[in-house]
Design a protein around this motif. Sequence first.
Motif, mmCIF file in Angstrom:
data_model
loop_
_atom_site.group_PDB
_atom_site.id
_atom_site.type_symbol
_atom_site.label_atom_id
_atom_site.label_comp_id
_atom_site.label_asym_id
_atom_site.label_seq_id
_atom_site.Cartn_x
_atom_site.Cartn_y
_atom_site.Cartn_z
ATOM 1 N N LEU A 156 0.706 -1.302 -0.017
ATOM 2 C CA LEU A 156 -0.081 -0.038 0.132
ATOM 3 C C LEU A 156 0.713 1.207 0.020
ATOM 4 C CD1 LEU A 156 -2.521 1.496 0.241
ATOM 5 C CD2 LEU A 156 -2.467 1.042 2.685
ATOM 6 N N ALA A 157 1.999 1.149 0.889
ATOM 7 C CA ALA A 157 2.936 2.248 0.818
ATOM 8 C C ALA A 157 3.387 2.702 -0.479
ATOM 9 C CB ALA A 157 3.902 2.104 1.885
ATOM 10 N N ARG A 158 3.917 1.620 -1.068
ATOM 11 C CA ARG A 158 4.477 1.782 -2.437
ATOM 12 C C ARG A 158 3.389 2.412 -3.635
ATOM 13 N NH1 ARG A 158 7.680 -2.708 -1.183
ATOM 14 N NH2 ARG A 158 6.041 -3.988 -1.600
ATOM 15 N N ARG A 159 2.359 1.794 -3.485
ATOM 16 C CA ARG A 159 1.357 2.352 -4.287
ATOM 17 C C ARG A 159 0.835 3.729 -4.124
ATOM 18 N NH1 ARG A 159 -1.630 -1.162 -7.405
ATOM 19 N NH2 ARG A 159 -2.226 0.800 -8.333
ATOM 20 N N ALA A 160 0.984 4.206 -2.707
ATOM 21 C CA ALA A 160 0.763 5.661 -2.389
ATOM 22 C C ALA A 160 1.795 6.639 -2.558
ATOM 23 C CB ALA A 160 0.139 5.650 -0.857
ATOM 24 N N GLY A 161 2.872 6.171 -2.994
ATOM 25 C CA GLY A 161 4.129 6.961 -3.345
ATOM 26 C C GLY A 161 5.094 7.397 -1.920
ATOM 27 N N ILE A 162 4.984 6.097 -1.135
ATOM 28 C CA ILE A 162 5.868 6.327 -0.075
ATOM 29 C C ILE A 162 6.797 5.145 -0.150
ATOM 30 C CG2 ILE A 162 5.948 5.909 2.515
ATOM 31 C CD1 ILE A 162 3.044 6.638 2.627
ATOM 32 N N ALA A 163 8.034 5.385 -0.020
ATOM 33 C CA ALA A 163 9.320 4.316 -0.107
ATOM 34 C C ALA A 163 9.346 3.690 1.111
ATOM 35 C CB ALA A 163 10.525 4.935 -0.782
#
Length: 688
Positions: free
Chosen positions: A9-16
Amino acid sequence: MSDDTLRQLARRAGIAPHWTDQTGADRDVSPDSLRAILRALDLHADSDAALRNSLALVESGSDATAASRFTTARVGGQVGLPLSAPAGTRFEVTLEGGSHRVVTSQEGFGGALMLPAFDEPGYHTVHTEDGAFTVATAPERCITFADLNGGAPGFGLAAQIYSLRTQGDGGIGNFAGVASLGRAAAARGADALAISPVHALYGAEAGHFSPYSPSTRLFYNPLHANPAAVLPEDMLLHVIAEAGLGDEMARLSALPQVDWLAATPLRQRLLRALFDALRSPGSAAEPARMEFERALAEASPLLKSHAIFEVLHAAQLRQGPKAWSWRNWDAPYRDPDSPEVAAFAAEHEDAVAYQIFLQWLTARSYGDAQRACREAGMKVGLIADLAIGMDGSGSHAWSRQHEVLGGLSIGAPPDYYSAEGQSWGLTTFSPRGLAASGFAPFIETLRASLRHVGGIRIDHVMGMSRLWLVPEGASALDGAYVTFPSETLFRLVALESWRHKAIVIGEDLGTLPDGFRDYLREQGVAGLRVLRFERIEHGYIAPEQWDAGAAALTSTHDLVSTAGWWAGADIEPADDGIDHEGVRAWERGILWGAFQQASVAQGERPAPQDTAPVVDAAVRYIARTPCTLKLLPIEDALGIETQPNVPGTTTEKPNWRHRLDGDASTLLDDEAVQRRLAYLGQPRKGDA
């Protein structure tokens, strides 16, 4: 809850979910940090159900472009729209200038609807059966100094507004000093004057004076207003005399540093007295009064909200320091649209009008200073400084809560200068919120900064691509990189640069992703090349090898001046076992050797206290670079040892308090100063 799903979810939301520290080691962002950052993005992940719902939301491809009916494009590039219409459909288009045309859609990749390229920049409107759709069409790149100056090189000065002295300034520099220095610099051949941020701070708290920690970037700091640019001189003198302010203003004006805690309330007394005099029956400034009354009647909802916040914030602070943040106010006052806030504003109508007066007066002063610079011959004039974010306790975060990332602070990961990383206590726009609002907050912020200037410096410009965000209460080590829609943001910067005919400079110092400086160059954004940072293993990058599209500087406001560095004014006793004096002696030798190799200095290395030859050589060094624009800090023009700000300190150093000796209009009269400026450019014809 599955950590793997959380990271997905983090990656899809732009969080590395991972990052690499200064030693090259890979680090994982903790699940708690990921959840906190996701929560600020309005993607909850505190339970299995919330995690599944948030993941479904981002994977559904919910199209913010379709919802906001706003997209961006480049001149000459096809325009994709999230519309359901067959290829060959005709659409009417209204260009920003008001002309109309009809275009025929094409079928794009994957069935996307495409419109032919626009051939001119602007905010163009596509009319569809479902309503209007805005296409912000940007030029290929920003306006550059080379564009304004026919490709020829030029130079400018950089100064902190509060440091500039003028008669009757009451201890805080204002736009009168900016105008005076601008005229003097223009006479010496300068085309620009870069100034410290003018963003609004907090009128009720004099101790909060860092220009990079604004309450809002949409409005201005009234302490920098120049009443003499707007109101009759006899009215100003009468008000000062009647209020008995003259002696204290003179005392504060003579101090070597700004005494913010004393000068701020005194300045506010003067401004309030001027407001009362302007609105009194039979005012001596009738044209100005009528102009202000029109401005008051036409005040935007944004301005009214800021004015109400200022009055409400002051009222809350009188109840105790805990009320510093609006998040600690009683629930009705945390909502800017509540009936209680409306009732408060009505009850304090005069105080709200006074706040609008302050913004009117400051804006007029700002415009007057820019006009003075341009009329004196500058190609650019003033270059504004746009801070990276705003205080989460301030006006913008209160009035536009849906736009900002509540509970997060902008900062920086650990590096060799700060092993624990940094958290600056500032918030910024939500990338998801920007997309949902058609990027209106970002556009408003750009326009507020560009309204009265010929250029803008974007602080920490990498933040338009990614930011290190730290959950509230956590260590800077517990932050994560969050991606921002850089291509859209840079398109909007280019478009506003074109509309305002203003240059754009990006502060690109520190650790950057590979290729980021090349990307800036393609966007027409001038990066910064600072002499002391242009190091190679055994020396300095030769001046002829500097990037022509960047702005060349000898130093910055976050570094000690060249004279101060050479004299070791920044070296303090340290119990770390390092011979700092010995290290500096070695570094002096490296720098002087670079000067000699570049043929900008000769002879033996000067002694630490013999700083003038070193300052001269530093100015000549950047003058030798192909950089089209050179920016010389006023501290280096004067050859003084001052450092405006020491990063990582607050009250330990006199940050944002130094004042320059002499009136702003005469600062450049000294022969040594004129010699340094002559290295960069010649005086304008007819000027001494």
